[in-house]
Motif scaffolding. Structure first.
Motif, PDB file in Angstrom:
ATOM      1  N   TRP A 224       0.842  -1.196   0.000  1.00  0.00           N
ATOM      2  CA  TRP A 224       0.000   0.000   0.000  1.00  0.00           C
ATOM      3  C   TRP A 224       0.875   1.242   0.000  1.00  0.00           C
ATOM      4  CZ3 TRP A 224      -5.486  -0.290   0.581  1.00  0.00           C
ATOM      5  CH2 TRP A 224      -5.982  -1.587   0.779  1.00  0.00           C
ATOM      6  N   ALA A 226       1.073   5.050   0.988  1.00  0.00           N
ATOM      7  CA  ALA A 226       0.397   5.983   1.895  1.00  0.00           C
ATOM      8  C   ALA A 226       0.577   7.413   1.414  1.00  0.00           C
ATOM      9  CB  ALA A 226       0.939   5.835   3.311  1.00  0.00           C
ATOM     10  N   ALA A 237      -4.354   5.401   2.074  1.00  0.00           N
ATOM     11  CA  ALA A 237      -3.385   4.607   1.331  1.00  0.00           C
ATOM     12  C   ALA A 237      -4.113   3.896   0.197  1.00  0.00           C
ATOM     13  CB  ALA A 237      -2.695   3.598   2.235  1.00  0.00           C
ATOM     14  N   LEU A 274      -2.030   3.049   9.376  1.00  0.00           N
ATOM     15  CA  LEU A 274      -2.025   4.448   8.927  1.00  0.00           C
ATOM     16  C   LEU A 274      -2.270   5.397  10.088  1.00  0.00           C
ATOM     17  CD1 LEU A 274      -4.154   4.127   5.663  1.00  0.00           C
ATOM     18  CD2 LEU A 274      -1.674   4.365   5.819  1.00  0.00           C
ATOM     19  N   HIS A 308       4.755   3.735   3.050  1.00  0.00           N
ATOM     20  CA  HIS A 308       4.118   2.508   2.576  1.00  0.00           C
ATOM     21  C   HIS A 308       3.693   1.644   3.761  1.00  0.00           C
ATOM     22  CE1 HIS A 308       6.591   3.633  -0.950  1.00  0.00           C
ATOM     23  NE2 HIS A 308       5.621   3.065  -1.644  1.00  0.00           N
TER      24      HIS A 308
END
Length: 314
Positions: A224, A226, A237, A274, A308
């Motif tokens: 992912w 971000a 993300a 996150l 990430h």
């Protein structure tokens, strides 16, 4: 194929733990211990000062550390680990700039069946060389790795170094981009993911996780990307790459999803990373893709920015 994974599947990694700073010590935030209840109980009683035990040593040295044997080492839970059949561990410190956010520790057992690789590569004299690694039964692949180095941009470690981002490689045994393809095929290694590991002293490290079909590190990998939070909005993300044993590629550059999958801070497992900036371990299957019981999600920081999130699922 059945949507529910076989609970008896033997995995390469048997335990995953997240240790977080609490004053001048590291305390256990969360762990996935499977059925190793006695080792879990011993772990919940522990804490580590800087430089103490495996998590504390990774904190003090500011780099991933591989510990292949516990007897006679600085590992503090040797007896409990021995009773649980655990013989080796890797500690991965997570730094935001120079600030330690957490230490992810994964523990493995050693037998003739478990094959896989967890490798730490370090830039020395302009190339990446193997700092250390744990390979289980893949002894020949270990020997090849010890005698291989990667210039910037070459192979999986060199590609991560050049890009500064996580990279996922499929079909290691037949992939021309994977320099050690022949020995990977003989060892049964199928999927690899490489992660940049920024160190607070500026040294360059790359962590690689190489998974075999018989004793997988994971059955699903995701990367992912971000993005910093906009004014008044939570951090988000977007899924940029991934592969699943059942579904195949989750993302293809030549045919990306019309609506890319996104995650929002504090919403779902990726959102927990996150929001907190910490590694996340989930063990109850709630909120995970269908058929998966557990997952580990690791943030990759670039300086003070969360860049990430890499997740793997079983």
């Amino acid at each position: 194929m059945n949507d529910v994974m076989d609970p008896a599947t033997m995995t390469f990694i048997q335990v995953a733990e997240v240790w977080v700073p609490d004053g001048d010590r590291l305390v256990l935030e969360k762990g996935n211990y499977g059925n190793l209840d006695a080792f879990a109980a011993a772990s919940h009683k522990e804490s580590f000062a800087r430089g103490e035990g495996l998590p504390g040593k990774a904190w003090a040295e500011g780099r991933p550390i591989v510990l292949k044997a516990f007897d006679g080492s600085y590992f503090k839970r040797t007896e409990a680990a021995k009773e649980a059949g655990l013989t080796s561990a890797v500690a991965v410190p997570v730094f935001a700039g120079k600030v330690l956010k957490a230490v992810l520790v994964v523990l493995c057992g050693d037998d003739d069946a478990r094959t896989g690789a967890i490798e730490v590569w370090k830039e020395t004299d302009g190339v990446l060389r193997l700092e250390d690694g744990y390979y289980g039964a893949a002894k020949h692949f270990e020997w090849v790795s010890q005698h291989t180095h990667f210039p910037r941009g070459q192979g999986l470690p060199g590609g991560v170094w050049a890009a500064g981002t996580p990279i996922l490689m499929r079909d290691l045994g037949s992939g021309y981009r994977f320099v050690r393809a022949d020995s990977a095929e003989k060892a049964g290694l199928s999927t690899g993911i490489g992660l940049p590991m920024p160190a607070p002293d500026g040294a360059t490290f790359v962590l690689t996780l190489l998974s075999a079909r018989g004793t997988p590190i994971a059955r699903r990998f995701e990367i992912w990307e971000a993005r910093a939070a906009r004014a008044g909005s939570p951090r988000e993300a977007t899924l940029t790459d991934g592969i699943c044993e059942r579904e195949g590629p989750l993302w293809a550059e030549e045919n990306p999803p019309v609506s890319p999958k996104t995650a929002t801070a504090w919403q779902g497992p990726i959102g927990q990373v996150l929001g907190s900036g910490l590694p996340f371990v989930k063990t109850d299957g709630v909120g995970l893709p269908a058929g998966y019981r557990s997952m580990v999600a690791l943030p990759i920081w670039r300086g003070d920015d969360l860049a990430h999130v890499v997740a793997w699922y079983l």
